[in-house]
Design a protein around this motif. Structure first.
Motif, short mmCIF file in Angstrom:
data_model
loop_
_atom_site.label_atom_id
_atom_site.label_comp_id
_atom_site.label_asym_id
_atom_site.label_seq_id
_atom_site.Cartn_x
_atom_site.Cartn_y
_atom_site.Cartn_z
N PRO A 18 0.84 -1.20 0.00
CA PRO A 18 0.00 0.00 0.00
C PRO A 18 0.87 1.24 0.00
CG PRO A 18 0.06 -0.96 2.18
CD PRO A 18 0.80 -1.91 1.26
N ARG A 19 0.29 2.33 -0.44
CA ARG A 19 1.02 3.60 -0.43
C ARG A 19 1.33 3.99 1.00
NH1 ARG A 19 -1.50 7.86 -4.51
NH2 ARG A 19 -0.23 9.08 -3.12
N PRO A 20 2.50 4.54 1.25
CA PRO A 20 2.84 4.93 2.62
C PRO A 20 1.99 6.13 3.06
CG PRO A 20 4.54 5.65 1.11
CD PRO A 20 3.57 4.81 0.32
N SER A 21 1.68 6.16 4.34
CA SER A 21 0.90 7.28 4.87
C SER A 21 1.79 8.52 4.98
CB SER A 21 0.34 6.92 6.25
OG SER A 21 1.39 6.80 7.18
N PHE A 22 1.13 9.65 5.11
CA PHE A 22 1.85 10.92 5.24
C PHE A 22 2.78 10.89 6.44
CE2 PHE A 22 2.11 15.22 7.05
CZ PHE A 22 2.69 15.88 5.99
N LEU A 23 2.29 10.36 7.55
CA LEU A 23 3.09 10.30 8.77
C LEU A 23 4.33 9.41 8.57
CD1 LEU A 23 3.42 11.08 11.73
CD2 LEU A 23 2.01 9.12 12.33
N LYS A 24 4.15 8.29 7.92
CA LYS A 24 5.26 7.37 7.69
C LYS A 24 6.33 8.01 6.78
CE LYS A 24 5.94 2.51 7.23
NZ LYS A 24 5.33 1.21 7.03
N GLN A 27 8.18 10.61 8.89
CA GLN A 27 9.10 9.95 9.82
C GLN A 27 10.35 9.46 9.09
OE1 GLN A 27 6.61 6.92 11.50
NE2 GLN A 27 6.01 8.19 13.25
N ASP A 45 10.94 1.58 2.84
CA ASP A 45 10.84 2.76 1.99
C ASP A 45 11.19 2.43 0.55
OD1 ASP A 45 10.19 4.21 4.23
OD2 ASP A 45 12.18 5.07 4.49
N ASN A 48 8.57 0.42 -1.73
CA ASN A 48 7.38 1.08 -2.28
C ASN A 48 7.56 1.32 -3.77
OD1 ASN A 48 5.65 1.41 0.01
ND2 ASN A 48 7.18 2.82 0.81
N ALA A 53 6.40 10.39 -3.24
CA ALA A 53 6.07 10.92 -1.91
C ALA A 53 7.33 11.33 -1.17
CB ALA A 53 5.28 9.89 -1.11
#
Length: 80
Positions: A18-24, A27, A45, A48, A53
């Protein structure tokens, strides 16, 4: 090598990440900038499919860092 000419190997039963979240993403960018990125997170990382992103986040982080440093220097110089 698969039939499409990509160098990626398709493993049977593997799921698309899945696409990484903004928070991930944030970080990862901060940890990478500070040099404390874990090996596990680094591998996640790079697993992906799209780096956009991280590219956009890195550019924004760098712009904000430089802008913050310029502002800090101007405030310090103005107070002397």
């Amino acid at each position: 090598m698969d039939t499409k000419g990509n160098n990626e190997t398709a493993q049977p039963g593997s799921k698309a990440l899945p696409r990484p979240s903004f928070l991930k993403v944030m970080q990862s960018i901060l940890a990478g900038a500070l040099g404390v990125q874990s090996s596990k997170r680094h591998q996640e990382d790079f697993a992906n499919p799209s780096p956009w992103a991280y590219i956009v986040g890195g550019i924004l982080f760098t712009t904000l860092l430089i802008g913050g440093l310029v502002l800090l220097v101007n405030v310090v110089l103005a107070s002397t």
